[in-house]
Scaffold this motif. Sequence first.
Motif, short mmCIF file in Angstrom:
data_model
loop_
_atom_site.label_atom_id
_atom_site.label_comp_id
_atom_site.label_asym_id
_atom_site.label_seq_id
_atom_site.Cartn_x
_atom_site.Cartn_y
_atom_site.Cartn_z
N GLY A 1 0.82 -1.20 0.00
CA GLY A 1 0.00 0.00 0.00
C GLY A 1 0.85 1.25 0.00
O GLY A 1 2.04 1.23 -0.36
N ARG A 2 0.27 2.34 0.43
CA ARG A 2 0.94 3.64 0.37
C ARG A 2 1.75 3.87 1.63
O ARG A 2 1.20 3.99 2.73
N LEU A 3 3.07 3.93 1.47
CA LEU A 3 3.97 4.17 2.60
C LEU A 3 4.82 5.41 2.32
O LEU A 3 5.31 5.58 1.20
N PRO A 4 5.06 6.28 3.33
CA PRO A 4 4.42 6.22 4.64
C PRO A 4 2.96 6.64 4.55
O PRO A 4 2.59 7.38 3.66
N GLY A 5 2.17 6.16 5.46
CA GLY A 5 0.75 6.47 5.44
C GLY A 5 0.00 5.54 6.36
O GLY A 5 0.58 4.63 6.97
N PRO A 6 -1.30 5.73 6.49
CA PRO A 6 -2.07 4.93 7.43
C PRO A 6 -2.38 3.53 6.95
O PRO A 6 -2.67 2.66 7.75
N ASN B 1 7.40 1.84 21.13
CA ASN B 1 6.47 1.00 21.88
C ASN B 1 6.89 0.81 23.34
O ASN B 1 6.21 0.10 24.08
N GLY B 2 8.00 1.42 23.73
CA GLY B 2 8.45 1.33 25.12
C GLY B 2 9.12 0.01 25.48
O GLY B 2 9.22 -0.33 26.66
N GLU B 3 9.60 -0.72 24.47
CA GLU B 3 10.24 -2.01 24.75
C GLU B 3 11.61 -1.81 25.40
O GLU B 3 12.29 -0.81 25.18
N ASP B 4 12.01 -2.80 26.17
CA ASP B 4 13.36 -2.87 26.71
C ASP B 4 14.24 -3.39 25.57
O ASP B 4 14.27 -4.59 25.27
N LEU B 5 14.98 -2.49 24.91
CA LEU B 5 15.70 -2.86 23.70
C LEU B 5 16.81 -3.86 23.98
O LEU B 5 17.07 -4.75 23.16
N THR C 1 7.80 -5.47 13.35
CA THR C 1 7.01 -4.75 14.34
C THR C 1 6.98 -3.27 13.96
O THR C 1 8.03 -2.69 13.65
N LEU C 2 5.80 -2.64 13.99
CA LEU C 2 5.69 -1.19 13.86
C LEU C 2 5.34 -0.62 15.23
O LEU C 2 5.40 -1.32 16.24
N ASN C 3 4.98 0.67 15.29
CA ASN C 3 4.66 1.23 16.60
C ASN C 3 3.23 1.73 16.67
O ASN C 3 2.66 2.20 15.68
N LYS C 4 2.67 1.60 17.85
CA LYS C 4 1.25 1.86 18.08
C LYS C 4 0.88 3.31 17.81
O LYS C 4 -0.21 3.60 17.28
N ALA C 5 1.76 4.24 18.13
CA ALA C 5 1.43 5.66 17.98
C ALA C 5 1.23 6.04 16.52
O ALA C 5 0.31 6.79 16.18
N GLU C 6 2.08 5.54 15.66
CA GLU C 6 2.03 5.90 14.25
C GLU C 6 1.19 4.95 13.41
O GLU C 6 0.72 5.32 12.33
N SER C 7 1.00 3.74 13.90
CA SER C 7 0.22 2.73 13.17
C SER C 7 -0.77 2.08 14.14
O SER C 7 -0.62 0.91 14.51
N PRO C 8 -1.79 2.83 14.56
CA PRO C 8 -2.65 2.34 15.64
C PRO C 8 -3.46 1.09 15.30
O PRO C 8 -3.92 0.39 16.21
N ASP C 9 -3.65 0.80 14.02
CA ASP C 9 -4.44 -0.36 13.63
C ASP C 9 -3.58 -1.56 13.23
O ASP C 9 -4.12 -2.60 12.84
#
Length: 279
Positions: free
Chosen positions: A75-80, A201-205, A156-164
């Motif tokens: 699909g269209r990246l970057p984007g929702p 995502n706040g992970e312990d890297l 893995t993506l991040n919840k803030a930028e890719s909430p779905d």
Amino acid sequence: MGYPDQRFDVNLSILFTELPLLERPAAAAAAGFTAVELWWPWIDDPTPEQAELDALKQALDDAGTRLVGLNFYAGRLPGPDRGALSVPGEESDRFRANIEVAAAFAASVGCTALNALYGNRIDGVDPAVQDALALENLTAAARAADRIGAVLLIETLNKAESPDYPLVSAEAAIEVVDRVNTATGLGNAKFLLDLYHLSMNGEDLGRVIAAYASRTGHVQIADNPGRGAPGTGSLPLERLLDELTKAGYEGWVGLEYKPGDRPSAASFDWLPATARAAR
């Protein structure tokens, strides 16, 4: 910063985007890099004309740059609208149509890592239905990758930028990696460890590196906050990459950051010229 032990490549879908696609490999080479990666460059077309594929291959060859990572159609990246393979209907059909095209192009340029973004959750669709569709499509993608000697990457993506997007922890991606490898028996599904997304995502890297370095097929970096170049935020990227090396990771590290309000070529001052060419 030193970074003496890593192999870096430049993501030409987020850096050098001030230039047309076919000029970006030469620009990366002029900045000292010999390896690049790309999101699927034809965001509205999973099956571009062969002439377009040939032109990109020629640009890579002429620049002397190796493509080390390529996304399947997403699909269209970057984007929702991130990802297509778990989206029932037209998007999933487009992903399936893209599998052999992307694999053939990757083979033609010696690319050995293909990234498949999972796809957003869709309102009104049972997540179990999407997961079953995802496994079917990822299995096909893994088999296509295996035929050209490549790995299939799960990110893995991040919840803030890719909430779905449902894969927003290292463990969620690893679970998909395991399901694909069990389904195919090939063992070529790997984790794409993106330090920026995981940090968002706040992970312990350090924990993620220790747990999953051996199952990682590719690494991507950007600083946080801001998704800028190393040194523009607060992530200890030099230390984290050193931990990856000590944990046995020997693969590519993709530079997937935004250059900010300057030309892309000016955003590499953190990395010595001697560390940019693949060794």
